[in-house]
Design a protein around this motif. Structure first.
Motif, PDB file in Angstrom:
ATOM      1  N   HIS A  70       0.818  -1.208   0.000  1.00 15.80           N
ATOM      2  CA  HIS A  70       0.000   0.000   0.000  1.00 15.80           C
ATOM      3  C   HIS A  70       0.855   1.263   0.000  1.00 15.80           C
ATOM      4  O   HIS A  70       0.392   2.322  -0.426  1.00 15.80           O
ATOM      5  CB  HIS A  70      -0.924   0.003   1.222  1.00 15.80           C
ATOM      6  CG  HIS A  70      -1.875  -1.147   1.247  1.00 15.80           C
ATOM      7  ND1 HIS A  70      -1.497  -2.415   1.644  1.00 15.80           N
ATOM      8  CD2 HIS A  70      -3.190  -1.229   0.914  1.00 15.80           C
ATOM      9  CE1 HIS A  70      -2.539  -3.220   1.563  1.00 15.80           C
ATOM     10  NE2 HIS A  70      -3.569  -2.534   1.134  1.00 15.80           N
ATOM     11  N   ARG A  71       2.070   1.183   0.488  1.00 11.78           N
ATOM     12  CA  ARG A  71       2.938   2.366   0.500  1.00 11.78           C
ATOM     13  C   ARG A  71       3.271   2.802  -0.927  1.00 11.78           C
ATOM     14  O   ARG A  71       3.253   3.993  -1.233  1.00 11.78           O
ATOM     15  CB  ARG A  71       4.207   2.084   1.296  1.00 11.78           C
ATOM     16  CG  ARG A  71       3.974   1.955   2.799  1.00 11.78           C
ATOM     17  CD  ARG A  71       5.247   1.561   3.533  1.00 11.78           C
ATOM     18  NE  ARG A  71       6.322   2.492   3.316  1.00 11.78           N
ATOM     19  CZ  ARG A  71       6.959   3.178   4.265  1.00 11.78           C
ATOM     20  NH1 ARG A  71       6.585   3.040   5.532  1.00 11.78           N
ATOM     21  NH2 ARG A  71       7.952   3.979   3.978  1.00 11.78           N
ATOM     22  N   GLU A  72       3.593   1.844  -1.787  1.00 12.66           N
ATOM     23  CA  GLU A  72       3.875   2.185  -3.186  1.00 12.66           C
ATOM     24  C   GLU A  72       2.611   2.663  -3.893  1.00 12.66           C
ATOM     25  O   GLU A  72       2.650   3.621  -4.679  1.00 12.66           O
ATOM     26  CB  GLU A  72       4.462   0.979  -3.926  1.00 12.66           C
ATOM     27  CG  GLU A  72       5.893   0.645  -3.543  1.00 12.66           C
ATOM     28  CD  GLU A  72       6.010  -0.124  -2.245  1.00 12.66           C
ATOM     29  OE1 GLU A  72       7.130  -0.236  -1.706  1.00 12.66           O
ATOM     30  OE2 GLU A  72       4.972  -0.620  -1.749  1.00 12.66           O
ATOM     31  N   ALA A  73       1.484   2.007  -3.612  1.00  4.96           N
ATOM     32  CA  ALA A  73       0.222   2.442  -4.218  1.00  4.96           C
ATOM     33  C   ALA A  73      -0.135   3.850  -3.760  1.00  4.96           C
ATOM     34  O   ALA A  73      -0.691   4.650  -4.528  1.00  4.96           O
ATOM     35  CB  ALA A  73      -0.891   1.465  -3.853  1.00  4.96           C
ATOM     36  N   ALA A  74       0.182   4.183  -2.514  1.00  5.45           N
ATOM     37  CA  ALA A  74      -0.092   5.525  -2.002  1.00  5.45           C
ATOM     38  C   ALA A  74       0.705   6.581  -2.761  1.00  5.45           C
ATOM     39  O   ALA A  74       0.205   7.675  -3.049  1.00  5.45           O
ATOM     40  CB  ALA A  74       0.234   5.590  -0.509  1.00  5.45           C
ATOM     41  N   VAL A  75       1.964   6.262  -3.093  1.00  4.58           N
ATOM     42  CA  VAL A  75       2.792   7.199  -3.860  1.00  4.58           C
ATOM     43  C   VAL A  75       2.181   7.434  -5.240  1.00  4.58           C
ATOM     44  O   VAL A  75       2.132   8.560  -5.741  1.00  4.58           O
ATOM     45  CB  VAL A  75       4.233   6.671  -3.975  1.00  4.58           C
ATOM     46  CG1 VAL A  75       5.040   7.516  -4.957  1.00  4.58           C
ATOM     47  CG2 VAL A  75       4.905   6.669  -2.614  1.00  4.58           C
ATOM     48  N   VAL A  76       1.702   6.364  -5.871  1.00  7.03           N
ATOM     49  CA  VAL A  76       1.037   6.506  -7.173  1.00  7.03           C
ATOM     50  C   VAL A  76      -0.170   7.424  -7.049  1.00  7.03           C
ATOM     51  O   VAL A  76      -0.387   8.324  -7.871  1.00  7.03           O
ATOM     52  CB  VAL A  76       0.613   5.125  -7.719  1.00  7.03           C
ATOM     53  CG1 VAL A  76      -0.202   5.274  -9.002  1.00  7.03           C
ATOM     54  CG2 VAL A  76       1.834   4.254  -7.970  1.00  7.03           C
ATOM     55  N   LEU A  77      -0.958   7.229  -6.006  1.00  7.40           N
ATOM     56  CA  LEU A  77      -2.157   8.050  -5.829  1.00  7.40           C
ATOM     57  C   LEU A  77      -1.822   9.502  -5.509  1.00  7.40           C
ATOM     58  O   LEU A  77      -2.561  10.415  -5.895  1.00  7.40           O
ATOM     59  CB  LEU A  77      -3.040   7.449  -4.728  1.00  7.40           C
ATOM     60  CG  LEU A  77      -3.883   6.265  -5.203  1.00  7.40           C
ATOM     61  CD1 LEU A  77      -4.414   5.467  -4.028  1.00  7.40           C
ATOM     62  CD2 LEU A  77      -5.024   6.745  -6.086  1.00  7.40           C
ATOM     63  N   GLU A  78      -0.721   9.740  -4.816  1.00 10.14           N
ATOM     64  CA  GLU A  78      -0.292  11.125  -4.605  1.00 10.14           C
ATOM     65  C   GLU A  78      -0.085  11.824  -5.950  1.00 10.14           C
ATOM     66  O   GLU A  78      -0.534  12.954  -6.162  1.00 10.14           O
ATOM     67  CB  GLU A  78       1.015  11.164  -3.810  1.00 10.14           C
ATOM     68  CG  GLU A  78       0.865  10.901  -2.327  1.00 10.14           C
ATOM     69  CD  GLU A  78       2.202  11.013  -1.605  1.00 10.14           C
ATOM     70  OE1 GLU A  78       3.012  11.888  -1.997  1.00 10.14           O
ATOM     71  OE2 GLU A  78       2.452  10.225  -0.671  1.00 10.14           O
ATOM     72  N   GLU A  79       0.613  11.147  -6.857  1.00 11.82           N
ATOM     73  CA  GLU A  79       0.897  11.750  -8.158  1.00 11.82           C
ATOM     74  C   GLU A  79      -0.361  11.877  -9.010  1.00 11.82           C
ATOM     75  O   GLU A  79      -0.535  12.870  -9.723  1.00 11.82           O
ATOM     76  CB  GLU A  79       1.966  10.937  -8.892  1.00 11.82           C
ATOM     77  CG  GLU A  79       3.313  10.967  -8.201  1.00 11.82           C
ATOM     78  CD  GLU A  79       3.798  12.385  -7.946  1.00 11.82           C
ATOM     79  OE1 GLU A  79       3.769  13.202  -8.884  1.00 11.82           O
ATOM     80  OE2 GLU A  79       4.197  12.685  -6.799  1.00 11.82           O
ATOM     81  N   SER A 234      -3.997   9.756   0.454  1.00  9.20           N
ATOM     82  CA  SER A 234      -2.789  10.065  -0.314  1.00  9.20           C
ATOM     83  C   SER A 234      -3.136  10.851  -1.574  1.00  9.20           C
ATOM     84  O   SER A 234      -2.398  11.752  -1.974  1.00  9.20           O
ATOM     85  CB  SER A 234      -2.055   8.766  -0.682  1.00  9.20           C
ATOM     86  OG  SER A 234      -1.535   8.151   0.467  1.00  9.20           O
ATOM     87  N   GLU A 235      -4.243  10.502  -2.203  1.00  6.11           N
ATOM     88  CA  GLU A 235      -4.700  11.301  -3.345  1.00  6.11           C
ATOM     89  C   GLU A 235      -5.014  12.727  -2.910  1.00  6.11           C
ATOM     90  O   GLU A 235      -4.648  13.696  -3.586  1.00  6.11           O
ATOM     91  CB  GLU A 235      -5.945  10.660  -3.962  1.00  6.11           C
ATOM     92  CG  GLU A 235      -6.521  11.461  -5.127  1.00  6.11           C
ATOM     93  CD  GLU A 235      -7.793  10.861  -5.667  1.00  6.11           C
ATOM     94  OE1 GLU A 235      -8.865  11.482  -5.504  1.00  6.11           O
ATOM     95  OE2 GLU A 235      -7.721   9.760  -6.247  1.00  6.11           O
ATOM     96  N   GLN A 236      -5.678  12.867  -1.771  1.00  6.23           N
ATOM     97  CA  GLN A 236      -6.004  14.199  -1.255  1.00  6.23           C
ATOM     98  C   GLN A 236      -4.742  14.970  -0.891  1.00  6.23           C
ATOM     99  O   GLN A 236      -4.680  16.192  -1.067  1.00  6.23           O
ATOM    100  CB  GLN A 236      -6.940  14.061  -0.048  1.00  6.23           C
ATOM    101  CG  GLN A 236      -8.323  13.559  -0.437  1.00  6.23           C
ATOM    102  CD  GLN A 236      -9.113  13.018   0.741  1.00  6.23           C
ATOM    103  OE1 GLN A 236      -8.551  12.420   1.667  1.00  6.23           O
ATOM    104  NE2 GLN A 236     -10.422  13.200   0.718  1.00  6.23           N
TER     105      GLN A 236
END
Length: 372
Positions: A70-79, A234-236
């Motif tokens: 989920h940490r890597e997925a969170a980075v994707v969602l940040e971007e 993370s998206e927010q």
């Protein structure tokens, strides 16, 4: 306690995704797409999911995925949040994927591998406003299963128009329905956020295959929505960071009375407060992603905390960006209104901040103030 700082691998993922989005998802292109009949960017999704393999980040390697966390997925969602990218990553690669991961059986495993490849897009057919703790009891009431087919209607399903398969809760079970089959109608709804459009899913004797039932189905639906809510923070965060960065840049360039408007004390204070809010949002978003990835802390608690804080910060960041951009911020041509709409839509997605605060209070056994 886990280290919440970004690892080298996570920064490498960020760099790759940001570079791709810079080439394929500039604000003008996103704005033009929201005015078209095809708001989803299928070419961008293909590049992210098939080309970079990001659709299967949460799926173990032995099940056809990348075996990340989920940490890597969170980075994707940040971007993706920074670019308000019109792709179904949260709904397919997170919510639908996590739901399938909790289902046993060959049917779920086959569908999970298809989603991990990126060539199939999935969506959980519940209203996007559904909070994790409110599901699946409310979801099962909308559709019934009779003689091998589903009947009913679900409104407010995010990214249903882009989905190839829908995961539909009905009568205590979880079923897979192909959107191209007879009896399945997906009707677009008027949505505030056109970068993540909503739709009405109507099922009229739609053929379905069972993925899970009983307690297993209920747990799978909750898990999917909880992961979605946790990573939505993370998206927010990415959205709020873009708003802050662009507003600071604009106030340095915009002059009034022969001075940059950003040099005025009142605006400095507003931007400083917003910076503190964004920093705190990064902390709760990273905590939620880490808790989902490692179980180092209570995931339900971390998710509720993240959404209780991140949703209002994203809205405030977007509102400040519109106001501090002055007249140009009120125009359709400037992309800041896309961020305000996404922030407003996200603030009620997967449970409101108020709903998450109530859940947080229950989780830590903090009773509400007594009413006189």
């Amino acid at each position: 306690m886990s280290d919440l700082l970004y690892t080298e691998e996570e920064e490498a993922v960020r760099s790759a995704v940001r570079s791709l989005l810079a080439d394929h998802c500039d604000p003008a292109a996103v704005l033009a797409r929201t005015e078209s009949e095809q708001p989803h960017d299928r070419e961008l999704w293909k590049a992210l999911a098939d080309g970079m393999g990001l659709a299967g980040l949460l799926v173990p390697e032995d099940r056809g995925g990348q075996g990340a966390s989920h940490r890597e997925a969170a980075v994707v969602l940040e971007e993706l949040g920074r670019a308000v990218a019109p792709v179904p990553y949260l709904t397919s690669a997170v919510i639908a994927t996590e739901t399938l991961l909790a289902c046993a059986g060959d049917a779920a495993a086959e569908l999970l591998a298809a989603l991990a490849s990126g060539r199939t897009v999935g969506a959980l057919a519940v209203p996007f406003a559904t909070a994790p703790e409110a599901a699946p009891e409310a979801a099962h009431l909308r559709v019934r299963f009779d003689r091998g087919a589903l009947h009913g209607e679900v409104r407010g399903v995010a990214d249903a128009a882009a989905a190839d398969v829908l995961l539909v809760p009905a009568d205590g079970g979880l079923f897979a329905v192909d959107t191209g089959r007879d009896g399945v109608t997906v009707t677009p709804q008027t949505s505030l956020d056109r970068t993540r459009p909503l739709a009405v899913v109507t099922l009229d004797a739609a053929p379905a295959r069972l993925l899970a039932e009983g307690a297993e189905a209920d747990a799978a639906i909750r898990l999917g929505l909880r992961s979605g809510a946790g990573l939505l923070a993370s998206e927010q965060l990415g959205l709020a960071e873009w708003c802050l960065t662009e507003t600071v840049r604009y106030t340095k360039e915009r002059h009034q009375f022969n001075r940059p408007v950003g040099s005025f004390q009142a605006l400095k204070h507003r931007l400083a407060r917003l910076w503190l809010d964004v920093v705190n949002t990064r902390a709760v978003a990273r905590h939620a992603a880490d808790a989902l990835a490692t179980g180092s802390d209570e995931p339900n608690l971390a998710t509720a905390l993240a959404q209780a804080h991140a949703a209002p910060v994203a809205v405030r960041a977007a509102e400040e960006a519109v106001q501090l951009h002055g007249g140009i911020g009120m125009t359709w041509e400037h992309p800041v209104h896309l961020y305000l709409k996404r922030a407003k839509a996200d603030s009620i997605a997967l449970g409101t901040a108020g709903r998450h605060r109530e859940n947080l209070a229950d989780l830590i056994d903090l009773p509400a103030p007594a009413t006189p």
